[in-house]
Design an enzyme around this catalytic site. Structure first.
Site, PDB file in Angstrom:
ATOM      1  CG  HIS A 157      -1.924  -1.110   1.188  1.00 54.47           C
ATOM      2  ND1 HIS A 157      -2.616  -1.526   2.309  1.00 54.47           N
ATOM      3  CD2 HIS A 157      -2.350  -1.894   0.169  1.00 54.47           C
ATOM      4  CE1 HIS A 157      -3.429  -2.526   1.969  1.00 54.47           C
ATOM      5  NE2 HIS A 157      -3.282  -2.766   0.687  1.00 54.47           N
ATOM      6  CB  ALA A 158       1.535   3.624  -2.729  1.00 58.30           C
ATOM      7  NE  ARG A 159      -3.836   4.896   2.770  1.00 58.76           N
ATOM      8  CZ  ARG A 159      -5.079   5.238   3.072  1.00 58.76           C
ATOM      9  NH1 ARG A 159      -5.449   6.491   2.945  1.00 58.76           N
ATOM     10  NH2 ARG A 159      -5.954   4.343   3.496  1.00 58.76           N
ATOM     11  CD  GLU A 160      -0.732   0.753   4.513  1.00 56.15           C
ATOM     12  OE1 GLU A 160      -0.018  -0.268   4.659  1.00 56.15           O
ATOM     13  OE2 GLU A 160      -1.975   0.696   4.437  1.00 56.15           O
ATOM     14  CG  HIS A 217      -0.138  -3.763   5.550  1.00 59.61           C
ATOM     15  ND1 HIS A 217      -0.743  -3.468   4.355  1.00 59.61           N
ATOM     16  CD2 HIS A 217       0.276  -5.055   5.447  1.00 59.61           C
ATOM     17  CE1 HIS A 217      -0.696  -4.523   3.561  1.00 59.61           C
ATOM     18  NE2 HIS A 217      -0.079  -5.498   4.208  1.00 59.61           N
ATOM     19  CE1 TYR A 246      -4.545   5.360  12.361  1.00 57.62           C
ATOM     20  CE2 TYR A 246      -4.296   5.550   9.983  1.00 57.62           C
ATOM     21  CZ  TYR A 246      -4.973   5.861  11.136  1.00 57.62           C
ATOM     22  OH  TYR A 246      -6.095   6.665  11.070  1.00 57.62           O
ATOM     23  CE1 TYR A 298     -11.264  -4.478   6.201  1.00 51.97           C
ATOM     24  CE2 TYR A 298     -11.698  -2.804   7.859  1.00 51.97           C
ATOM     25  CZ  TYR A 298     -10.932  -3.290   6.823  1.00 51.97           C
ATOM     26  OH  TYR A 298      -9.819  -2.602   6.425  1.00 51.97           O
ATOM     27  CD  GLU A 307      -2.992  -2.678   8.755  1.00 53.61           C
ATOM     28  OE1 GLU A 307      -2.407  -1.567   8.722  1.00 53.61           O
ATOM     29  OE2 GLU A 307      -3.533  -3.194   7.767  1.00 53.61           O
TER      30      GLU A 307
END
Length: 462
Positions: free
Chosen positions: A201-204, A348, A350, A400, A423
């Site tokens: 996930h690019a933003r992490e 990952h 958060y 979920y 996470e």
């Protein structure tokens, strides 16, 4: 000024200018929409100015009221854990701020403003990164771009030839090498492998930083880590989505904060290249290779729980299983070392979570108790090092339904008994984590990694 703005599906992203990228959810007027689609600049200046992040503390009953915002494109749920008695971070556009605040107050939902202005927070972090890049060289002193990471791995290979091997496991859509570093004191021994990946996930950004710190401790800083490499081989892919990761560094800042942009890899970070959504190539957040266990125990690809068949959704399952170059590369690599991989960790942020399978059902794997107990020990080590306690459980039960995660596939197909999604914790800022917090974050969590590594080292050979 925002009163005249309209909500728009924000997944329409590609143009051919150097500044192209995902804009935020507000478009000034229908007349300016065409200009924006053709690469105009009039809209770009407003993309994330004034966006606020609310930290909400709902009760079980109040949580039901918040579910409506999960499907709204003008709200963005940052938190992975959307469960009772856990805080939920929601980014709200300026046009909706007063409405959302009134909604919370009318329903007596406790809240606080976590980030007053997302735009300013991003600008502050960019200035901080610029200053740090001009004077620092430590592996976790800043968020590094992919070229630097590649060079760092190659330098380690040249310097520690008896310990390190670096190879490309495949090419991204844009032609970048996806590098894995193999750390082994004796390659002929065919020892058990701990496989780690980060940055899907690019933003992490903290996830690749964590991977780099693990590499640093196992290779360059072996003061107290010799036992971790004495009986175990470590295969680490610090950035498995280089295209998306680089895109967040160089072309668009807001990709750090919007869910639909989180996992981009492919053209302009797109997971589903060429998918048309209103005439534009879609920037996808994550491709789920959706798998479910059938009654016969085999795994099949399907579009089920936690995934969408809509290419404009950030949970788009893809056109088929392993439709993307990056997931294909990981698949082939895992199959190659199938008999030796004893643990898989995908990093990952958060949410402060250690998750294990399954993501497609509430049923638990046969060895769930072992998975849980080991995760508890890792969390305890993190707490002892000064960090927070982690929430632990299966993906479906803690978060979920989210079918198609790599942890499920590694366990269900490759047969990795100990497969986890991590996470990583953050004390402030959500996805906008200040670079000044990198060192303390990765140092603390390395103690959890130590627990995982020792466990594999102590496994009985099979």
């Amino acid at each position: 000024m925002f009163g005249k703005y309209h909500t728009l599906c924000p997944d329409l992203v590609e143009d051919d200018t150097n500044n192209s990228g995902p804009l935020l959810i507000l478009i000034p007027s229908p007349g300016l929409f065409d200009e924006w689609r053709n690469g105009g600049e009039a809209v770009r200046d407003v993309y994330n100015i004034g966006y606020e992040v609310f930290r909400v503390y709902p009760t079980d009953e109040q949580l039901q009221l918040l579910y409506q915002f999960q499907e709204r494109r003008d709200y963005n749920i940052w938190s992975e854990a959307f469960k009772p008695n856990l805080s939920v971070d929601i980014m709200v556009a300026p046009i909706n701020r007063m409405i959302f605040q009134k909604f919370l107050q009318q329903n007596y939902i406790k809240y606080e403003i976590k980030i007053k202005d997302v735009h300013n927070s991003l600008e502050d972090e960019q200035r901080s990164l610029f200053r740090m890049r001009s004077r620092s060289s430590g592996v976790v002193s800043q968020y590094y771009q992919y070229d630097w990471i590649q060079s760092y791995l190659r330098r380690l290979e040249n310097k520690y030839r008896n310990l390190v091997r670096v190879e490309s496991i495949g090419k991204t859509y844009e032609g970048r090498d996806i590098l894995v570093i193999q750390i082994s004191t004796d390659r002929s021994a065919r020892r058990p492998i701990v496989l780690i990946d980060a940055g899907i996930h690019a933003r992490e950004w903290i996830a690749p930083s964590m991977a780099l710190y693990i590499i640093n401790r196992l290779v360059e800083n072996q003061v107290d880590t010799e036992e971790l490499v004495a009986k175990v081989d470590w295969h680490i892919i610090p950035v498995i989505n280089p295209d998306g990761y680089e895109y967040t560094h160089t072309k668009v800042k807001v990709v750090l904060i919007l869910t639909y942009a989180e996992g981009g890899s492919g053209h302009l970070g797109a997971k589903i290249t060429g998918t048309d959504c209103g005439g534009k190539t879609v920037l996808k957040s994550r491709t789920r290779t959706v798998v479910v266990l059938t009654q016969t125990g085999t795994l099949t690809c399907t579009g089920m729980v936690g995934a969408s068949s809509d290419p404009c959704e950030d949970t788009f399952s893809g056109t088929k299983g392993f439709s993307e170059a990056e997931s294909q590369a990981l698949q082939k690599y895992a199959l190659k070392y199938k008999k030796r991989i004893k643990m898989y960790l995908t990093l990952h942020c958060y949410g402060n979570l250690i998750l294990y399978p399954w993501g497609f059902t509430k049923k638990l794997p046969e060895n769930w108790k072992d998975l849980h107990d080991l995760a508890v020990k890792a969390s305890e080590a993190h707490v002892k090092a000064g960090g927070e306690k982690y929430i632990i459980g299966s993906s479906t039960n803690v978060l979920y339904p989210a079918a198609g995660g790599s942890d499920d596939w590694m366990k269900g197909v490759i047969g990795v008994d100990y497969s986890y999604t991590i996470e990583m914790t953050q004390t402030y800022g959500g996805f906008i984590m200040s670079s000044v917090l990198i060192n303390e974050t990765v140092v603390r969590f390395f103690e959890a990694i130590r627990v995982f590594g020792k466990f594999v080292a102590d496994m009985e050979p099979n």
